[in-house]
Scaffold this motif. Sequence first.
Motif, PDB file in Angstrom:
ATOM      1  N   UNK A 151      21.389  47.049  20.677  1.00  0.00           N
ATOM      2  CA  UNK A 151      21.254  47.063  22.139  1.00  0.00           C
ATOM      3  C   UNK A 151      21.482  45.660  22.699  1.00  0.00           C
ATOM      4  N   UNK A 152      20.881  44.657  22.077  1.00  0.00           N
ATOM      5  CA  UNK A 152      21.048  43.276  22.557  1.00  0.00           C
ATOM      6  C   UNK A 152      22.510  42.844  22.456  1.00  0.00           C
ATOM      7  N   UNK A 153      23.145  43.110  21.315  1.00  0.00           N
ATOM      8  CA  UNK A 153      24.547  42.713  21.147  1.00  0.00           C
ATOM      9  C   UNK A 153      25.446  43.409  22.156  1.00  0.00           C
ATOM     10  N   UNK A 154      25.251  44.714  22.356  1.00  0.00           N
ATOM     11  CA  UNK A 154      26.116  45.432  23.305  1.00  0.00           C
ATOM     12  C   UNK A 154      25.888  44.928  24.730  1.00  0.00           C
ATOM     13  N   UNK A 155      24.647  44.587  25.056  1.00  0.00           N
ATOM     14  CA  UNK A 155      24.341  44.058  26.392  1.00  0.00           C
ATOM     15  C   UNK A 155      25.033  42.709  26.594  1.00  0.00           C
ATOM     16  N   UNK A 156      24.897  41.821  25.622  1.00  0.00           N
ATOM     17  CA  UNK A 156      25.540  40.510  25.744  1.00  0.00           C
ATOM     18  C   UNK A 156      27.056  40.632  25.773  1.00  0.00           C
ATOM     19  N   UNK A 157      27.614  41.519  24.951  1.00  0.00           N
ATOM     20  CA  UNK A 157      29.068  41.691  24.967  1.00  0.00           C
ATOM     21  C   UNK A 157      29.536  42.161  26.335  1.00  0.00           C
ATOM     22  N   UNK A 158      28.833  43.143  26.919  1.00  0.00           N
ATOM     23  CA  UNK A 158      29.198  43.588  28.264  1.00  0.00           C
ATOM     24  C   UNK A 158      29.099  42.439  29.267  1.00  0.00           C
ATOM     25  N   UNK A 159      28.022  41.670  29.199  1.00  0.00           N
ATOM     26  CA  UNK A 159      27.858  40.548  30.133  1.00  0.00           C
ATOM     27  C   UNK A 159      28.968  39.518  29.984  1.00  0.00           C
ATOM     28  N   UNK A 160      29.284  39.156  28.757  1.00  0.00           N
ATOM     29  CA  UNK A 160      30.339  38.165  28.545  1.00  0.00           C
ATOM     30  C   UNK A 160      31.709  38.703  28.958  1.00  0.00           C
ATOM     31  N   UNK A 161      31.982  39.981  28.671  1.00  0.00           N
ATOM     32  CA  UNK A 161      33.274  40.547  29.086  1.00  0.00           C
ATOM     33  C   UNK A 161      33.348  40.633  30.612  1.00  0.00           C
ATOM     34  N   UNK A 162      32.248  41.000  31.262  1.00  0.00           N
ATOM     35  CA  UNK A 162      32.226  40.997  32.726  1.00  0.00           C
ATOM     36  C   UNK A 162      32.484  39.585  33.266  1.00  0.00           C
ATOM     37  N   UNK A 163      31.945  38.590  32.584  1.00  0.00           N
ATOM     38  CA  UNK A 163      32.132  37.211  33.053  1.00  0.00           C
ATOM     39  C   UNK A 163      33.579  36.748  32.919  1.00  0.00           C
ATOM     40  N   UNK A 164      34.344  37.397  32.064  1.00  0.00           N
ATOM     41  CA  UNK A 164      35.754  37.041  31.900  1.00  0.00           C
ATOM     42  C   UNK A 164      36.654  37.721  32.926  1.00  0.00           C
ATOM     43  N   UNK A 165      36.104  38.680  33.654  1.00  0.00           N
ATOM     44  CA  UNK A 165      36.881  39.352  34.695  1.00  0.00           C
ATOM     45  C   UNK A 165      37.028  38.425  35.902  1.00  0.00           C
ATOM     46  N   UNK A 166      38.084  38.636  36.660  1.00  0.00           N
ATOM     47  CA  UNK A 166      38.337  37.778  37.825  1.00  0.00           C
ATOM     48  C   UNK A 166      37.523  38.194  39.032  1.00  0.00           C
ATOM     49  N   UNK A 167      37.062  39.428  39.063  1.00  0.00           N
ATOM     50  CA  UNK A 167      36.321  39.968  40.199  1.00  0.00           C
ATOM     51  C   UNK A 167      35.192  40.822  39.672  1.00  0.00           C
ATOM     52  N   UNK A 168      34.183  41.072  40.494  1.00  0.00           N
ATOM     53  CA  UNK A 168      33.045  41.886  40.063  1.00  0.00           C
ATOM     54  C   UNK A 168      32.627  42.868  41.146  1.00  0.00           C
ATOM     55  N   UNK A 169      32.489  44.121  40.743  1.00  0.00           N
ATOM     56  CA  UNK A 169      31.958  45.165  41.599  1.00  0.00           C
ATOM     57  C   UNK A 169      30.741  45.718  40.873  1.00  0.00           C
ATOM     58  N   UNK A 170      29.627  45.792  41.544  1.00  0.00           N
ATOM     59  CA  UNK A 170      28.443  46.322  40.881  1.00  0.00           C
ATOM     60  C   UNK A 170      27.249  46.408  41.791  1.00  0.00           C
ATOM     61  N   UNK A 171      26.216  46.976  41.253  1.00  0.00           N
ATOM     62  CA  UNK A 171      24.956  47.130  41.977  1.00  0.00           C
ATOM     63  C   UNK A 171      23.875  46.504  41.119  1.00  0.00           C
ATOM     64  N   UNK A 172      23.068  45.689  41.717  1.00  0.00           N
ATOM     65  CA  UNK A 172      22.075  44.957  40.948  1.00  0.00           C
ATOM     66  C   UNK A 172      20.683  45.227  41.454  1.00  0.00           C
TER      67      UNK A 172
END
Length: 169
Positions: A148-169
């Motif tokens: 769970x921790x690895x998948x969460x961090x991978x998603x966060x890092x991949x999101x950080x590599x995107x040029x734009x972000x759409x989401x709900x926090x």
Amino acid sequence: REWVLAMTSTPTAFKGKGTLWNMAHMLDYVMRPNAKLRSLLRNARRAARLRPGSVGVHIRRGEACDPANARFCGSPEEVLVAVRTVLDKYNATSAYIATDDPSVIGQLQRLAPDVHWSFLESFNRTQLNQGWTQILLTRMGQLDRRVVAESTFLDLFLLSECSFLVGQF
């Protein structure tokens, strides 16, 4: 030796950039991946087929959409409106989806087949969407903490590599 990073406010030189900018840079400093996580990230980037200039899309479901939490969780159609706005404005053609609900991926692919949708398939996310909190499922031994921790961090890092972000926090 103990290091403490404690910033209670944005430094004066960066006040004009805003709190989110400041927090993002603090997190960037604190969360530099080690060799193992860098290797996992390289493999995840390849597996997800992440393209440069992608729109990062964070869609939270599971316990976050429980009416008791008083949060609004938009439908895939509503999320797509926001994604299309960014895609059109910046002439982008691809999006990376980070979600705890894999059914959303298929729905978005059907709604917008012209978009190159990328995502991580390596982790079974259906187990995250059982109506129980991830913390409780982990404590009950139903979820592997490391996975769970690895998948969460991978998603966060991949999101950080995107040029734009759409989401709900």
